[in-house]
Design a protein around this motif. Structure first.
Motif, short mmCIF file in Angstrom:
data_model
loop_
_atom_site.label_atom_id
_atom_site.label_comp_id
_atom_site.label_asym_id
_atom_site.label_seq_id
_atom_site.Cartn_x
_atom_site.Cartn_y
_atom_site.Cartn_z
N GLY A 1 33.84 -38.44 -8.55
CA GLY A 1 32.58 -39.18 -8.58
C GLY A 1 32.52 -40.34 -7.62
O GLY A 1 31.45 -40.81 -7.26
N ILE A 2 33.68 -40.83 -7.18
CA ILE A 2 33.64 -41.98 -6.27
C ILE A 2 33.62 -41.55 -4.80
O ILE A 2 33.60 -42.39 -3.90
N SER A 3 33.64 -40.22 -4.57
CA SER A 3 33.71 -39.74 -3.18
C SER A 3 32.32 -39.57 -2.57
O SER A 3 31.38 -39.13 -3.24
N LEU A 4 32.24 -39.83 -1.27
CA LEU A 4 30.99 -39.62 -0.53
C LEU A 4 30.72 -38.13 -0.33
O LEU A 4 29.66 -37.73 0.14
N GLU A 5 31.69 -37.29 -0.70
CA GLU A 5 31.46 -35.84 -0.60
C GLU A 5 30.45 -35.37 -1.66
O GLU A 5 29.93 -34.26 -1.57
N HIS A 6 30.22 -36.20 -2.64
CA HIS A 6 29.18 -35.93 -3.64
C HIS A 6 28.12 -37.02 -3.51
O HIS A 6 28.45 -38.15 -3.15
N PRO A 7 26.86 -36.73 -3.84
CA PRO A 7 25.82 -37.73 -3.56
C PRO A 7 25.73 -38.87 -4.57
O PRO A 7 25.07 -39.87 -4.31
N ILE A 8 26.41 -38.75 -5.72
CA ILE A 8 26.10 -39.65 -6.83
C ILE A 8 26.44 -41.11 -6.55
O ILE A 8 25.64 -42.01 -6.79
N PHE A 9 27.65 -41.35 -6.04
CA PHE A 9 28.06 -42.74 -5.84
C PHE A 9 27.17 -43.41 -4.78
O PHE A 9 26.80 -44.58 -4.90
N ARG A 10 26.80 -42.64 -3.77
CA ARG A 10 25.89 -43.16 -2.72
C ARG A 10 24.57 -43.57 -3.36
O ARG A 10 24.06 -44.67 -3.11
N HIS A 11 24.02 -42.69 -4.20
CA HIS A 11 22.77 -43.06 -4.90
C HIS A 11 22.99 -44.29 -5.77
O HIS A 11 22.14 -45.19 -5.83
N MET A 12 24.13 -44.32 -6.45
CA MET A 12 24.38 -45.42 -7.39
C MET A 12 24.38 -46.77 -6.67
O MET A 12 23.73 -47.72 -7.13
N VAL A 13 25.08 -46.84 -5.54
CA VAL A 13 25.12 -48.14 -4.84
C VAL A 13 23.77 -48.44 -4.19
O VAL A 13 23.36 -49.60 -4.12
N ASN A 14 23.05 -47.41 -3.75
CA ASN A 14 21.70 -47.66 -3.23
C ASN A 14 20.80 -48.24 -4.33
O ASN A 14 20.00 -49.16 -4.09
N LEU A 15 20.94 -47.69 -5.52
CA LEU A 15 20.06 -48.12 -6.62
C LEU A 15 20.34 -49.56 -7.05
O LEU A 15 19.46 -50.22 -7.62
N GLU A 16 21.53 -50.06 -6.72
CA GLU A 16 21.79 -51.49 -6.98
C GLU A 16 20.82 -52.35 -6.16
O GLU A 16 20.34 -53.38 -6.62
N THR A 17 20.52 -51.90 -4.94
CA THR A 17 19.53 -52.62 -4.13
C THR A 17 18.14 -52.45 -4.72
O THR A 17 17.36 -53.40 -4.81
N VAL A 18 17.83 -51.22 -5.14
CA VAL A 18 16.47 -50.95 -5.64
C VAL A 18 16.18 -51.81 -6.87
O VAL A 18 15.05 -52.26 -7.08
N LEU A 19 17.23 -52.07 -7.65
CA LEU A 19 17.06 -52.93 -8.83
C LEU A 19 16.65 -54.34 -8.41
O LEU A 19 15.99 -55.06 -9.16
N THR A 20 17.03 -54.71 -7.18
CA THR A 20 16.82 -56.09 -6.69
C THR A 20 15.61 -56.24 -5.80
O THR A 20 14.88 -57.24 -5.91
N TYR A 21 15.38 -55.27 -4.89
CA TYR A 21 14.29 -55.54 -3.94
C TYR A 21 12.92 -55.19 -4.53
O TYR A 21 12.83 -54.60 -5.60
N GLU A 22 11.88 -55.64 -3.84
CA GLU A 22 10.51 -55.42 -4.34
C GLU A 22 10.30 -56.07 -5.70
O GLU A 22 9.57 -55.53 -6.55
N GLY A 23 10.97 -57.22 -5.91
CA GLY A 23 10.91 -57.88 -7.20
C GLY A 23 12.10 -57.45 -8.02
O GLY A 23 12.26 -56.24 -8.30
N THR A 24 12.96 -58.41 -8.39
CA THR A 24 14.17 -58.04 -9.15
C THR A 24 13.77 -57.56 -10.55
O THR A 24 12.64 -57.80 -11.01
N HIS A 25 14.74 -56.93 -11.21
CA HIS A 25 14.51 -56.47 -12.59
C HIS A 25 14.03 -57.66 -13.45
O HIS A 25 13.09 -57.53 -14.24
N GLU A 26 14.66 -58.81 -13.22
CA GLU A 26 14.31 -59.99 -14.04
C GLU A 26 12.88 -60.45 -13.74
O GLU A 26 12.13 -60.81 -14.67
N ILE A 27 12.50 -60.46 -12.46
CA ILE A 27 11.14 -60.91 -12.12
C ILE A 27 10.10 -59.99 -12.76
O ILE A 27 9.10 -60.44 -13.31
N HIS A 28 10.35 -58.68 -12.73
CA HIS A 28 9.38 -57.77 -13.37
C HIS A 28 9.38 -57.93 -14.89
O HIS A 28 8.35 -57.72 -15.54
N THR A 29 10.53 -58.33 -15.45
CA THR A 29 10.57 -58.64 -16.89
C THR A 29 9.60 -59.79 -17.17
O THR A 29 8.80 -59.76 -18.12
#
Ligand code: TGC
Ligand code: FAD
Length: 380
Positions: free
Chosen positions: A338-366
């Motif tokens: 699961g931690i390898s770039l040979e599978h897409p999941i970890f790449r999506h996971m680290v990308n989604l850390e940004t998505v949680l923050t940009y365009e208004g953080t999770h806290e701001i939307h709360t």
């Protein structure tokens, strides 16, 4: 294709989704892990995206004028591949073409939009500053009158497409409040420097913009802008795309985990045969389906002109968090792989850390939802 509840789409929407998906599978999926590893945005895909009508897709007159749900499905299919692809399209379409179309003069629209639809001119959106992220209303970038024109000074931070952009939509404080400007990036005094050492959104360009006595003509002002609300109006458009895009990232994680679980044997049988694995798959399917239904209803409300910005905040917040949660669970199913770039999941996971923050953080939307419910703004 993950469509558990057979969400109701029109023939046009299905066609847009299928066409985008087939293109993503053929052209983008094979190269995306390499791009991520190299830290490069796949610029060569831009003309193809333009050819498919993915830039400014929902814009009338200049773009394809597609229904909003079709634009959402485009975001979903792009982010099924990588958040960087969806980000590129969000910025070009929602954060640059939308303000030109909504707040710009006919002259500005004629000058920029036809080339932007063709991908011949790339835009970026400069709102965030080093000291003003969640609170853009505190921005320090200034635009001062200089004869018929303006002089801009300031720094913008974390700007997607910054160093590859031909045009920057810059938000600056003027004597009349915050206004937007269409700034050609080859104007003297404008420079962009890429943010290095990113562990997320690696297949996307992120830059710091410097405006050092940038002189622009009076015609660079987006005349229809008035106050921070104009910038936030653009964010509603992009947040709509994120609510859809995150469903795509979550789908990719679920599909990858399911495929793996069926072929990975432990204790003499595929791990898919264990009840704990099945519970994870069932929870992920439920979360993705709820996110998909939320995104679809968002599209339908937008099409009928009934969508409120607090509803967009709810969907951006819920689906970004849902996708990150799904990615983390999917990662566990792949164990060490699961931690390898040979599978897409970890790449999506680290990308989604940004998505949680940009365009208004999770806290701001709360807090946006808190304000909508109580009538009390708790940001300040
Ligand atoms: P506040 O006084 O509440 O609002 C100022 C004016 O704006 C109006 N307004 C909105 N209008 C349209 N849509 C919205 N979502 C709006 N939210 C507020 C509001 O009614 C008011 O109008 P008026 O007429 O009274 O002046 O402003 P505030 O300073 O208290 O801030 C409110 C807050 C915190 C919600 C806002 O600042 C905010 O949303 N902060 C988050 C910043 C953010 O999202 N930045 C994103 C930068 S762009 C980006 O991340 C691109 S990533 C691209 C990619 O790669 O995909
Ligand atoms: P801060 O605002 O400093 O927040 C730090 C923490 O404090 C967060 O957890 C936040 O939720 C919390 N916090 C802040 N205020 C409050 C409060 N009132 N109550 C409770 N908690 C609070 N911006 C653009 O303008 N254009 C772009 O194209 C763009 N692209 C981006 C691409 C990437 C890869 C990234 C990472 C960011 C991008 N951004 C862009 C910037 C993004 O919008 C900001 O990072 C985001 O708005 C948060 O601002 P900040 O990073 O300064 O964090």
């Amino acid at each position: 294709m993950l469509n558990y509840f057979d969400i109701e789409l029109s023939d046009e929407e299905r066609l847009v989704q299928r066409t985008t998906r087939e293109w993503v599978d053929a052209e983008a999926m094979p190269i995306i892990a390499d791009c991520f590893e190299q830290g490069e945005f796949p610029k060569r895909l831009i003309p193809q995206m333009a050819e498919l009508g993915l830039l400014g897709a929902s814009l009338p007159k200049y773009g394809a004028g597609m229904p909003y749900t079709a634009y959402g499905l485009i975001c979903q299919e792009l982010e099924r591949c990588d958040t960087g692809l969806r980000s590129f399209v969000s910025v070009q379409s929602s954060l640059c073409m939308f303000p030109l179309y909504t707040f710009g003069t006919e002259q500005q629209q004629e000058r920029y939009l036809p080339k932007m639809v063709k991908g011949e001119l790339i835009g970026c959106f400069g709102l965030t500053e080093p000291d003003h992220g969640s609170d853009p209303g505190g921005m320090e970038t200034r635009a001062e009158r200089d004869g018929d024109g303006w002089v801009l000074n300031g720094t913008k931070m974390w700007i997607t497409n910054g160093s590859v952009a031909d045009l920057a939509i810059i938000w600056a404080r003027t004597p009349d409040g915050i206004r937007g400007f269409a700034v050609d990036t080859d104007t003297a005094g404008f420079s962009a420097r890429d943010v290095k050492h990113k562990l997320s959104l690696r297949a996307s360009v992120t830059s710091e913009l410097h405006l050092d006595d940038v002189r622009v003509p009076g015609s660079a002002l987006l005349a229809g802008t008035s106050g921070l609300g104009s910038a936030l109006k653009c964010l509603n458009e992009a947040r709509f795309g994120i609510a859809w895009g995150t469903v795509g990232a979550a789908m990719a994680c679920l599909e990858s985990a399911l495929e793996y679980a069926k072929i990975r044997p432990q204790f003499g049988k595929p791990i898919a045969a264990f009840q704990l694995t099945q519970a994870k798959l069932a929870d992920m399917l439920t979360a993705v389906t709820q996110g998909q239904l939320l995104a679809l209803q968002l599209g339908r409300l937008k099409e009928s002109g009934r969508l409120r910005s607090a509803q967009v905040s709810l969907a951006k917040r819920a689906n970004a968090a849902m996708a990150l949660d799904v990615a983390r669970t999917a990662r566990t199913i792949l164990g060490g792989n699961g931690i390898s770039l040979e599978h897409p999941i970890f790449r999506h996971m680290v990308n989604l850390e940004t998505v949680l923050t940009y365009e208004g953080t999770h806290e701001i939307h709360t807090l946006v939802l808190g304000q909508d419910l109580t009538g009390i703004a708790a940001y300040h």
